[in-house]
Design a protein around this motif. Sequence first.
Motif, PDB file in Angstrom:
ATOM      1  N   SER A  85       1.009  -1.234   0.029  1.00  0.00           N
ATOM      2  CA  SER A  85      -0.025   0.012  -0.106  1.00  0.00           C
ATOM      3  C   SER A  85       0.983   1.241   0.028  1.00  0.00           C
ATOM      4  O   SER A  85       0.536   2.354  -0.702  1.00  0.00           O
ATOM      5  CB  SER A  85      -1.088  -0.048   1.252  1.00  0.00           C
ATOM      6  N   HIS A  86       2.044   1.115   0.961  1.00  0.00           N
ATOM      7  CA  HIS A  86       2.778   2.363   0.716  1.00  0.00           C
ATOM      8  C   HIS A  86       3.353   2.571  -0.586  1.00  0.00           C
ATOM      9  O   HIS A  86       3.418   3.567  -1.063  1.00  0.00           O
ATOM     10  CB  HIS A  86       3.933   2.243   1.778  1.00  0.00           C
ATOM     11  N   LEU A  87       3.882   1.493  -1.384  1.00  0.00           N
ATOM     12  CA  LEU A  87       4.325   1.667  -2.619  1.00  0.00           C
ATOM     13  C   LEU A  87       3.156   1.894  -3.761  1.00  0.00           C
ATOM     14  O   LEU A  87       3.671   2.998  -4.443  1.00  0.00           O
ATOM     15  CB  LEU A  87       4.731   0.140  -3.072  1.00  0.00           C
ATOM     16  N   LEU A  88       1.852   1.403  -3.542  1.00  0.00           N
ATOM     17  CA  LEU A  88       0.766   1.993  -4.221  1.00  0.00           C
ATOM     18  C   LEU A  88       0.645   3.328  -4.111  1.00  0.00           C
ATOM     19  O   LEU A  88       0.184   4.361  -5.128  1.00  0.00           O
ATOM     20  CB  LEU A  88      -0.399   1.124  -3.992  1.00  0.00           C
ATOM     21  N   LEU A  89       0.811   3.892  -3.062  1.00  0.00           N
ATOM     22  CA  LEU A  89       0.678   5.297  -2.651  1.00  0.00           C
ATOM     23  C   LEU A  89       1.741   6.361  -2.801  1.00  0.00           C
ATOM     24  O   LEU A  89       1.604   7.470  -2.563  1.00  0.00           O
ATOM     25  CB  LEU A  89      -0.062   5.394  -1.237  1.00  0.00           C
ATOM     26  N   ASN A  90       2.813   5.828  -3.503  1.00  0.00           N
ATOM     27  CA  ASN A  90       4.111   6.427  -3.708  1.00  0.00           C
ATOM     28  C   ASN A  90       4.672   7.043  -2.636  1.00  0.00           C
ATOM     29  O   ASN A  90       5.458   8.083  -2.350  1.00  0.00           O
ATOM     30  CB  ASN A  90       4.035   7.636  -4.530  1.00  0.00           C
ATOM     31  N   HIS A  91       4.481   6.494  -1.387  1.00  0.00           N
ATOM     32  CA  HIS A  91       4.921   6.957  -0.140  1.00  0.00           C
ATOM     33  C   HIS A  91       6.617   7.000  -0.025  1.00  0.00           C
ATOM     34  O   HIS A  91       6.985   7.725   0.831  1.00  0.00           O
ATOM     35  CB  HIS A  91       4.542   6.196   0.859  1.00  0.00           C
ATOM     36  N   GLU A  92       7.428   6.058  -0.843  1.00  0.00           N
ATOM     37  CA  GLU A  92       8.651   5.793  -0.688  1.00  0.00           C
ATOM     38  C   GLU A  92       9.196   7.534  -1.223  1.00  0.00           C
ATOM     39  O   GLU A  92      10.170   7.629  -0.759  1.00  0.00           O
ATOM     40  CB  GLU A  92       9.154   4.773  -1.314  1.00  0.00           C
ATOM     41  N   GLU A 125       0.610   6.315   7.481  1.00  0.00           N
ATOM     42  CA  GLU A 125       0.417   5.129   8.086  1.00  0.00           C
ATOM     43  C   GLU A 125      -1.060   4.706   7.845  1.00  0.00           C
ATOM     44  O   GLU A 125      -1.368   3.777   7.744  1.00  0.00           O
ATOM     45  CB  GLU A 125       0.846   5.181   9.442  1.00  0.00           C
ATOM     46  N   GLN A 126      -1.706   5.881   8.221  1.00  0.00           N
ATOM     47  CA  GLN A 126      -3.389   5.810   8.264  1.00  0.00           C
ATOM     48  C   GLN A 126      -3.670   5.264   6.726  1.00  0.00           C
ATOM     49  O   GLN A 126      -4.738   4.296   6.571  1.00  0.00           O
ATOM     50  CB  GLN A 126      -4.065   6.969   8.525  1.00  0.00           C
ATOM     51  N   SER A 127      -3.256   5.884   5.936  1.00  0.00           N
ATOM     52  CA  SER A 127      -3.660   5.506   4.441  1.00  0.00           C
ATOM     53  C   SER A 127      -3.147   4.151   4.224  1.00  0.00           C
ATOM     54  O   SER A 127      -4.175   3.284   3.449  1.00  0.00           O
ATOM     55  CB  SER A 127      -3.089   6.549   3.368  1.00  0.00           C
ATOM     56  N   ALA A 128      -2.033   3.725   4.559  1.00  0.00           N
ATOM     57  CA  ALA A 128      -1.544   2.328   4.106  1.00  0.00           C
ATOM     58  C   ALA A 128      -2.179   1.415   4.611  1.00  0.00           C
ATOM     59  O   ALA A 128      -2.667   0.540   4.329  1.00  0.00           O
ATOM     60  CB  ALA A 128       0.096   2.395   4.354  1.00  0.00           C
ATOM     61  N   GLU A 129      -2.534   1.584   5.997  1.00  0.00           N
ATOM     62  CA  GLU A 129      -3.152   0.612   6.853  1.00  0.00           C
ATOM     63  C   GLU A 129      -4.630   0.719   6.355  1.00  0.00           C
ATOM     64  O   GLU A 129      -5.172  -0.643   6.242  1.00  0.00           O
ATOM     65  CB  GLU A 129      -3.098   1.067   8.250  1.00  0.00           C
ATOM     66  N   PHE A 130      -5.342   1.322   6.077  1.00  0.00           N
ATOM     67  CA  PHE A 130      -6.664   1.234   5.515  1.00  0.00           C
ATOM     68  C   PHE A 130      -6.454   0.901   4.078  1.00  0.00           C
ATOM     69  O   PHE A 130      -7.570   0.186   3.817  1.00  0.00           O
ATOM     70  CB  PHE A 130      -7.294   2.915   5.341  1.00  0.00           C
ATOM     71  N   LEU A 131      -5.905   1.206   3.078  1.00  0.00           N
ATOM     72  CA  LEU A 131      -5.683   0.345   1.988  1.00  0.00           C
ATOM     73  C   LEU A 131      -5.261  -0.894   1.840  1.00  0.00           C
ATOM     74  O   LEU A 131      -5.840  -1.730   1.301  1.00  0.00           O
ATOM     75  CB  LEU A 131      -4.524   1.217   0.958  1.00  0.00           C
ATOM     76  N   ALA A 132      -4.448  -1.230   3.058  1.00  0.00           N
ATOM     77  CA  ALA A 132      -4.107  -2.782   3.043  1.00  0.00           C
ATOM     78  C   ALA A 132      -5.599  -3.548   3.485  1.00  0.00           C
ATOM     79  O   ALA A 132      -5.738  -4.628   2.843  1.00  0.00           O
ATOM     80  CB  ALA A 132      -3.130  -3.064   4.256  1.00  0.00           C
ATOM     81  N   TYR A 133      -6.247  -2.906   4.164  1.00  0.00           N
ATOM     82  CA  TYR A 133      -7.499  -3.456   4.561  1.00  0.00           C
ATOM     83  C   TYR A 133      -8.637  -3.536   3.507  1.00  0.00           C
ATOM     84  O   TYR A 133      -9.112  -4.703   3.107  1.00  0.00           O
ATOM     85  CB  TYR A 133      -8.282  -2.783   5.778  1.00  0.00           C
ATOM     86  N   LEU A 134      -8.540  -2.490   2.402  1.00  0.00           N
ATOM     87  CA  LEU A 134      -9.220  -2.577   1.358  1.00  0.00           C
ATOM     88  C   LEU A 134      -8.925  -3.619   0.535  1.00  0.00           C
ATOM     89  O   LEU A 134      -9.598  -4.403  -0.146  1.00  0.00           O
ATOM     90  CB  LEU A 134      -9.353  -1.099   0.729  1.00  0.00           C
TER      91      LEU A 134
END
Length: 158
Positions: A85-92, A125-134
Amino acid sequence: MSIRDARRAANQANKALILGGNVSVETIRKAIEALRGITITVQEMPVDQHDVPAFTADCGNLKVVYYAPNLSTLHRQHNILHEFSHLLLNHEETATGITIKGFSETFPTQPRKIMGRFSFDDDAEQSAEFLAYLLSTRISGKGRDERGGSSGLEEVFG
Ligand SMILES: [Zn+2]
């Protein structure tokens, strides 16, 4: 960014990820690769570094996701999807690197940075956690294959 914005970012990323009928961790990995033009590999942590459940080494175009093996299959899957999810969201792009002692020799190429729990701000972290759930709900939905339960996890753990 509010929690609502974090969730909106996760929702948008989830919708943008086109997956076929049989959704597994492996098909999610491939879809993120295609969407972002990167290569993602998934590996067990080769050292006793299990105070972090998972982390990602950013080796440029190659992103290596490491997971702690001493957890249940579902927990491992969640941790991997969280890193995806972090990768999908370009968080790196905005993450701060962390140092993981005694680890660098094992990387396929020297990473630009290693990202773990403390690399991201709370919104990320919130976005990644929620996206992992989705993403996990897409695996356990009607896309689940007849073998049941495993959701193709053994393919990435191989
Ligand atoms: Zn995270």
